[in-house]
Design a protein around this motif. Structure first.
Motif, mmCIF file in Angstrom:
data_model
loop_
_atom_site.group_PDB
_atom_site.id
_atom_site.type_symbol
_atom_site.label_atom_id
_atom_site.label_comp_id
_atom_site.label_asym_id
_atom_site.label_seq_id
_atom_site.Cartn_x
_atom_site.Cartn_y
_atom_site.Cartn_z
ATOM 1 N N ARG A 26 47.649 25.585 40.036
ATOM 2 C CA ARG A 26 48.418 25.473 38.782
ATOM 3 C C ARG A 26 49.033 24.084 38.628
ATOM 4 O O ARG A 26 49.093 23.562 37.510
ATOM 5 C CB ARG A 26 49.472 26.571 38.674
ATOM 6 N N PHE A 29 46.108 21.648 37.848
ATOM 7 C CA PHE A 29 45.668 21.894 36.479
ATOM 8 C C PHE A 29 46.640 21.232 35.498
ATOM 9 O O PHE A 29 46.226 20.574 34.541
ATOM 10 C CB PHE A 29 45.576 23.404 36.216
ATOM 11 N N ASP A 87 44.178 27.003 35.183
ATOM 12 C CA ASP A 87 44.278 26.944 36.641
ATOM 13 C C ASP A 87 42.940 27.110 37.365
ATOM 14 O O ASP A 87 42.913 27.210 38.592
ATOM 15 C CB ASP A 87 45.276 27.983 37.180
#
Length: 162
Positions: A26, A29, A87
């Motif tokens: 995450r 990303f 993600d």
């Protein structure tokens, strides 16, 4: 050479770069999806991103430009977002903003296991010639340098998230 890619095997037109990060997917990303982050790591050391515009959604456009070590503005580049899976995966086109410039398609995947993420960048060039030009100009090394900077940013983001 128009239509050359149709007869050229995909494997001969690609460049794959992987890197493992001590950070969750995450955060990586996020570093790929927000201009304020991208400006801090994208591109080789010595070529900072000085312009970055992103409409981060499928069909949205993005563009960026770097400034060279002597302060000279480099040719802007950009493209469109083709696929976004939060993600997990980002697919986008990329090419210089020059008349007739070929576009490449870049697929970035984020594979997380136990808090570590394997990031893979697969670049599919429009032709073998385009691949040879970019690889010959140091694209793999430039990606590596950018990923070194991404590791530093990810470590900082991880600290802040703790």
């Amino acid at each position: 050479m128009a239509g050359a890619a149709a007869s050229e095997p995909e494997a001969d037109r690609e460049l794959i770069v992987t890197r493992s990060f001590d950070a969750p997917a995450r955060l990586l990303f996020e570093a790929w999806s927000r201009p304020e982050h991208l400006k801090r790591w994208f591109g080789p050391v010595g070529y900072p991103v000085t312009m970055c515009e992103m409409d981060f959604r499928v069909g949205g456009q993005w563009r960026a430009a770097m400034t060279g070590p002597g302060g000279q503005q480099q040719t802007p580049f950009g493209g469109a977002y083709l696929e976004i899976v939060p993600d997990r995966r980002i697919v986008f086109s990329n090419g210089f903003e020059l008349p007739g410039a070929e576009k490449m398609v870049m697929t970035v995947t984020f594979d997380e296991k136990n808090g570590r993420t394997l990031l893979t960048i697969r670049t599919l060039f429009a032709s073998i010639a385009q691949r040879a030009t970019h690889v010959g100009a140091g694209m793999a090394e430039g990606l590596g340098s950018g990923l070194d900077q991404l590791a530093d940013l990810a470590a900082e983001m991880k600290k802040q998230a703790a």
